[in-house]
Design a protein around this motif. Structure first.
Motif, PDB file in Angstrom:
ATOM      1  N   ARG A  72       0.846  -1.197   0.000  1.00 16.90           N
ATOM      2  CA  ARG A  72       0.000   0.000   0.000  1.00 16.90           C
ATOM      3  C   ARG A  72       0.879   1.242   0.000  1.00 16.90           C
ATOM      4  O   ARG A  72       1.731   1.404   0.868  1.00 16.90           O
ATOM      5  CB  ARG A  72      -0.895  -0.020   1.240  1.00 16.90           C
ATOM      6  N   ARG A  73       0.631   2.150  -0.972  1.00 17.62           N
ATOM      7  CA  ARG A  73       1.481   3.326  -1.105  1.00 17.62           C
ATOM      8  C   ARG A  73       0.861   4.346  -2.041  1.00 17.62           C
ATOM      9  O   ARG A  73      -0.058   4.041  -2.792  1.00 17.62           O
ATOM     10  CB  ARG A  73       2.858   2.927  -1.631  1.00 17.62           C
ATOM     11  N   ILE A  74       1.421   5.550  -1.993  1.00 18.01           N
ATOM     12  CA  ILE A  74       1.105   6.617  -2.933  1.00 18.01           C
ATOM     13  C   ILE A  74       2.297   6.687  -3.878  1.00 18.01           C
ATOM     14  O   ILE A  74       3.440   6.743  -3.426  1.00 18.01           O
ATOM     15  CB  ILE A  74       0.936   7.962  -2.207  1.00 18.01           C
ATOM     16  N   VAL A  75       2.046   6.662  -5.185  1.00 19.65           N
ATOM     17  CA  VAL A  75       3.117   6.757  -6.167  1.00 19.65           C
ATOM     18  C   VAL A  75       2.940   8.078  -6.914  1.00 19.65           C
ATOM     19  O   VAL A  75       1.852   8.371  -7.405  1.00 19.65           O
ATOM     20  CB  VAL A  75       3.098   5.572  -7.154  1.00 19.65           C
ATOM     21  N   PRO A 107      13.580  11.166  -7.042  1.00 16.61           N
ATOM     22  CA  PRO A 107      13.004   9.824  -6.967  1.00 16.61           C
ATOM     23  C   PRO A 107      13.502   9.112  -5.709  1.00 16.61           C
ATOM     24  O   PRO A 107      14.662   9.254  -5.319  1.00 16.61           O
ATOM     25  CB  PRO A 107      13.542   9.149  -8.240  1.00 16.61           C
ATOM     26  N   GLY A 108      12.612   8.392  -5.072  1.00 17.30           N
ATOM     27  CA  GLY A 108      12.958   7.671  -3.853  1.00 17.30           C
ATOM     28  C   GLY A 108      11.732   7.307  -3.058  1.00 17.30           C
ATOM     29  O   GLY A 108      10.601   7.519  -3.484  1.00 17.30           O
ATOM     30  N   ARG A 109      11.976   6.812  -1.871  1.00 17.48           N
ATOM     31  CA  ARG A 109      10.894   6.374  -0.979  1.00 17.48           C
ATOM     32  C   ARG A 109      10.816   7.328   0.207  1.00 17.48           C
ATOM     33  O   ARG A 109      11.820   7.604   0.855  1.00 17.48           O
ATOM     34  CB  ARG A 109      11.143   4.955  -0.528  1.00 17.48           C
ATOM     35  N   TYR A 110       9.597   7.772   0.464  1.00 19.37           N
ATOM     36  CA  TYR A 110       9.329   8.718   1.540  1.00 19.37           C
ATOM     37  C   TYR A 110       8.108   8.211   2.303  1.00 19.37           C
ATOM     38  O   TYR A 110       7.582   7.147   2.019  1.00 19.37           O
ATOM     39  CB  TYR A 110       9.022  10.113   0.971  1.00 19.37           C
ATOM     40  N   SER A 111       7.636   8.990   3.260  1.00 21.22           N
ATOM     41  CA  SER A 111       6.363   8.698   3.904  1.00 21.22           C
ATOM     42  C   SER A 111       5.721  10.020   4.302  1.00 21.22           C
ATOM     43  O   SER A 111       6.395  11.039   4.456  1.00 21.22           O
ATOM     44  CB  SER A 111       6.551   7.790   5.126  1.00 21.22           C
ATOM     45  N   VAL A 112       4.413   9.979   4.460  1.00 17.90           N
ATOM     46  CA  VAL A 112       3.675  11.168   4.872  1.00 17.90           C
ATOM     47  C   VAL A 112       4.111  11.504   6.296  1.00 17.90           C
ATOM     48  O   VAL A 112       4.013  10.670   7.198  1.00 17.90           O
ATOM     49  CB  VAL A 112       2.150  10.939   4.799  1.00 17.90           C
ATOM     50  N   PHE A 133       5.489  15.273   2.702  1.00 15.76           N
ATOM     51  CA  PHE A 133       6.267  14.043   2.696  1.00 15.76           C
ATOM     52  C   PHE A 133       7.769  14.246   2.526  1.00 15.76           C
ATOM     53  O   PHE A 133       8.531  13.301   2.718  1.00 15.76           O
ATOM     54  CB  PHE A 133       5.736  13.039   1.661  1.00 15.76           C
ATOM     55  N   THR A 134       8.242  15.438   2.184  1.00 10.37           N
ATOM     56  CA  THR A 134       9.681  15.682   2.128  1.00 10.37           C
ATOM     57  C   THR A 134       9.946  17.184   2.063  1.00 10.37           C
ATOM     58  O   THR A 134       9.017  17.997   2.005  1.00 10.37           O
ATOM     59  CB  THR A 134      10.353  14.965   0.923  1.00 10.37           C
ATOM     60  N   ALA A 182       3.378   5.234   2.979  1.00 14.81           N
ATOM     61  CA  ALA A 182       4.523   5.262   2.074  1.00 14.81           C
ATOM     62  C   ALA A 182       4.212   6.102   0.843  1.00 14.81           C
ATOM     63  O   ALA A 182       3.109   6.055   0.294  1.00 14.81           O
ATOM     64  CB  ALA A 182       4.875   3.834   1.642  1.00 14.81           C
ATOM     65  N   VAL A 183       5.206   6.882   0.409  1.00 17.62           N
ATOM     66  CA  VAL A 183       5.133   7.676  -0.812  1.00 17.62           C
ATOM     67  C   VAL A 183       6.356   7.317  -1.647  1.00 17.62           C
ATOM     68  O   VAL A 183       7.486   7.430  -1.169  1.00 17.62           O
ATOM     69  CB  VAL A 183       5.141   9.188  -0.523  1.00 17.62           C
TER      70      VAL A 183
END
Length: 187
Positions: A72-75, A107-112, A133-134, A182-183
């Motif tokens: 589960r994530r936001i892309v 580009p990468g992995r983040y989270s709210v 988120f960043t 996750a974003v």
């Protein structure tokens, strides 16, 4: 010999049974999966015209980018200017176009990290469903939608990290993503 029921009793019984069946089906449908519109929508206001795509809309929504993670994530695709809401099975439950600010995340992995119901954006527009988120070069990057549904006007050289979307898409994103969701940002 059995007594015969009057016709009104039959009609009343059949009507009650049919009503109960319809109610049971409605309750069952309400608890099942719901289809979501995933085709791109035109901009919500006249100011969106400058941001609208000149390409015709296809009937199939754009595919979820490969390498965007799992679960589960936001892309968010910087190049495609599009967001996908991906459920726990890895299926894109909804996708929609966005209007990014002038500052883009790598580009990468983040989270709210923070959610705020509404505030005034750094461009002076009243916004809602703000999900940070960043941060890039001191500029906060967040998803949001304008209260009036408009797309942002040109930035006039300002550093803006808002990723705006249509009001309905902002509501869907707000319902989908909590703090910690996750974003994934792709090119």
């Amino acid at each position: 010999m059995a007594a015969r029921l009057p016709s009104w009793a039959w009609v009343t019984g059949l009507t009650a049974g049919a009503t109960a069946a319809v109610v049971a089906l409605a309750v069952q449908a309400n608890h099942g999966p719901h289809p979501t519109a995933a085709v791109a929508k035109p901009g919500p206001s006249a100011s969106a015209g400058a941001h609208a795509s000149a390409t015709p809309h296809s009937s199939a929504p754009p595919a979820l980018p490969g390498g965007s993670g799992e679960g589960r994530r936001i892309v968010y695709s910087v190049g495609a200017k599009r967001v996908w809401l991906v459920d726990a099975t890895g299926r894109a439950a909804r996708t929609f176009p966005v209007w990014p600010g002038t500052v883009s995340p790598q580009p990468g992995r983040y989270s709210v990290t923070l959610r705020i119901q509404s505030l005034k954006g750094s461009d002076g527009v009243e916004i809602e469903h703000v999900m940070y988120f960043t941060k890039v070069d001191g500029v906060n990057v967040a998803f949001s939608n304008a209260l009036d549904g408009a797309s942002p006007p040109p930035a006039d050289g300002k550093k803006l990290g808002g990723i705006r979307m249509d009001k309905g898409d902002g509501t869907a994103l707000w319902s989908f993503g909590d703090q910690g969701t996750a974003v994934t940002v792709v090119s």
